[in-house]
Structure formats: structure tokens, C-alpha cells
Design an enzyme around this catalytic site. Sequence first.
Site, PDB file in Angstrom:
ATOM      1  N   HIS A 115       5.475  24.891   6.778  1.00  0.00           N
ATOM      2  CA  HIS A 115       4.836  25.854   7.667  1.00  0.00           C
ATOM      3  C   HIS A 115       3.319  25.866   7.456  1.00  0.00           C
ATOM      4  CE1 HIS A 115       8.903  28.228   7.416  1.00  0.00           C
ATOM      5  NE2 HIS A 115       9.032  27.059   8.005  1.00  0.00           N
ATOM      6  N   HIS A 127      21.976  31.685   5.256  1.00  0.00           N
ATOM      7  CA  HIS A 127      21.098  30.640   5.798  1.00  0.00           C
ATOM      8  C   HIS A 127      21.907  29.639   6.594  1.00  0.00           C
ATOM      9  CE1 HIS A 127      18.331  27.182   5.913  1.00  0.00           C
ATOM     10  NE2 HIS A 127      17.384  28.103   5.842  1.00  0.00           N
TER      11      HIS A 127
END
Length: 433
Positions: A102, A168
Site C-alpha cells: 500500500h 481474512h
Amino acid sequence: METTLLYGKNGLSLNLPDSAFIVEPNNLPGLENDETAIKAALSSPIGTPPLKEMVKPTDTVAIIISDITRPTPNHKLVPLLIQELSHVPLGNFVIINGTGTHRDQTREEFVRMLGEWVVDNIRIINNQCHDKETLVNLGRSKFGCDVYLNKDYVEADFRIVTGFIEPHFFAGFSGGPKGIMPGIAGIETIMTFHNARMIGDPRSTWGNMEDNPVQEMTREINRMCKPNFMLNVTLNREKEITSVFAGELYEAHDKGCAFVKEHAMIQCEKRFDIVITSNSGYPLDQNLYQAVKGMSAAHKIVKEGGAIIVASECSDGLPDHGNYSKIFGLAKTPETLLEMINDPEFKMFDQWQVQKQAVAQVWADVYVFSELTDEQVQGAMLQPSHDIEKTLGTLYEKYGSEMSIAVLPLGPLTIPYVEEKIPGEVSGLAKNL
């Protein structure tokens, strides 16, 4: 029936048919005094001595945090860690922002994440997955790549990983070792971790920790340079701390995953024509890339040929890092996208997120309610929804008056499942941890 989805910072209210089935766990109350609970966890951890006794005054200490896309209460955890280690000079600390692939955070964002005192007094760095000068090669993974981790982390005398545990969509559960891998890994290692074979393995799914290759790889790499201490929390829909898990990495994380599984994995008796989901609100719904998690959660209980409506604010766009939006321009349909990504010769940054999204799109139509433009949504092969209730009205014409609807107000903080096997998923997930 009125219900509110987690959406942005303020939520999104919907008026739905009374027949709509709400899928969410009992909302656990926040701890009465989370500061006291964190301090107690640090002094009586799971599987290790008290934190204070483990760190010498001369030690350099690396604290790994999750980035701004996660709601980890870093502003509480980090100051309490530094306070617990008050015998260590402030100059011996480094905070490493686990960005993975990111974007970097700005100083202003770090102030929001950590508080001004921490930003002014402690060295903070963003992990740079593309910069080998900031990484260390630890050897070879059995999964077929060199292992690169952040140099400041590897060279620290004492290493602490923080985080927040939730289900997740391919690692089973977040938190724990995922703070290190992929949080502070190099791009070569991350690309293998996220390759089509790993992501497409039916064991790489929500809530599954048995023989999950993604979880296996993250734990393998952690063993190469293991954190000395873990501090993780669980959160409710208001992002309040509901429990604290601290101590030895694997033992403490396993206990946290079992706690989350008990409250977040919800069995449904059947599939639904329509599944409306959030993406857990801010900060997870900042961009369309992250919204794939909400789509993937809804995919677990929507009928084949049904429709998913995901409400994700996307205040940060598509996002502006990587190739997520570019990959959609390389194929015409979700089916051809999957064919392209599954070709062993194809390797492109962010392909893993597109792969998970395409799997959901092949199974069901996907609509997105967001702040994105129609062009942005359609460019990702998705259908824009400007009003969820009106979109439902349109879908009545397709599915008829008996149309069944499920709603995931918390998005991927709740993981529904049915006791059956579908392509790309594992059945009986509630039994797999």
C-alpha cells in the site's frame, strides 16, 4: 425494516423488506477499561515472561503497526508499549508502518494513527517493499522465493508486532504473523505470497487455518526472524476493543483467532438471491481495492446467478497504488481475467485482489454503492448503484416477489457460511480452526 450498514465514518441507513435476513454476531461490548486490560496483558502475557522483563535498557526496539487501511487502535497500543518499556531510551525505538504494497502514510496521517506525542518523539518509517536497500534477504522460502523483510526490523534487538484480529478472505484470519508477512516484506516475497496458485487454493479462505498455504507461508517467514512479542486486539462494530491477546506470536494469535471465530463465523441454512454487504466502514472502505473483502464475504452465501450489493464509500478512490485498475483493461470479462491471471506466465502487481474479485463476479452480479464515478465502477467490471433500495426494486423484476435477501451490516467482520462446497471455497469452515 430499518438497518444500518457500516459505511464511511457515519454509517448508511436502509429501509428493507421485513423478510430480509440480517447476518451479524452479537455485538460484544467494548472493554470497560481497555487501557487497564492492555497493561494487564503486557504484564501477564500468553507464553512469555512479562514484556518489561524481556527488554534490556540497551536494546533497540522495533514496533510494527498496521497501516491506515486497518482500524487497529495504534493510538492506544503504541503509547502503552512505550510506557511499559520506559526503561528504554526513546531514541532506541523505531515504529515501522506495515504498508505491504500500500501507499506511504503522511505525517498528518501518522498523527491521526498514533497521536502527536508519538510522532514528535519516536522515529517512524513506512515499509518500502520495492527498495532493496531497506530490506534484508533472509534466505529461501519453501514456496519458491527469496525472503526479504524490513532491515530496521531484522536488525532490531527486540521486535514487537501489533495488530487487530479479524477473519481474512484468504489468510483465514488477520493479525499475528500477517503484521510481518506481508506487512514489512519485499515485493518479490509478497508476489509469491499472493500468486494465483496460493490465492486460488480452496484452503485459502475465510476462517480456515488448517493447511491454509497462505497462513503457512506467513508463519514460515515469521519463523525466519520471529517477533519477540505480539500485541493484538479484537474490535466490535464501534471499533472498541473487546479483548486483548499478547505474548508468544503463534500461541497468542491462535487464542485470538479462536475468540474471533466463536463470534464472527455465522452459519446460514441456505443461500440468498441477494446479499447486501458493507465493507466494515472506515478505514477499510477507503478504496475499491479493499472493497473486494466485502464482495468475498457476500459470495459465501449468495446463490449462483444471484446479486451482491456492496456499500463501500471509497473516499480514497480505486486506490492510487499498484495495478488494480489497470489489470481490468487487459481482458473483457471476469472469466477471461481469471484465465489470464491463472496463466503461470502472468505476474502483475495487485493481481491477487482482481483474482478474488473476479471469482465473486463469475458467481454473481456485483453492484457497488460508493462515492466513485460510474466510469470508475464500470472500469472494474462492476455495476454502479446510486440508491440501494432502488437497485433492489430493479432486481425484483429479475428474481420475483419471492426474492430472498441477506444483509451483512458489518461486512467482512462477519463471515457467514453454509454447509456445502462451492467452487473456490472450503466447506464446513466452522470446523476447520
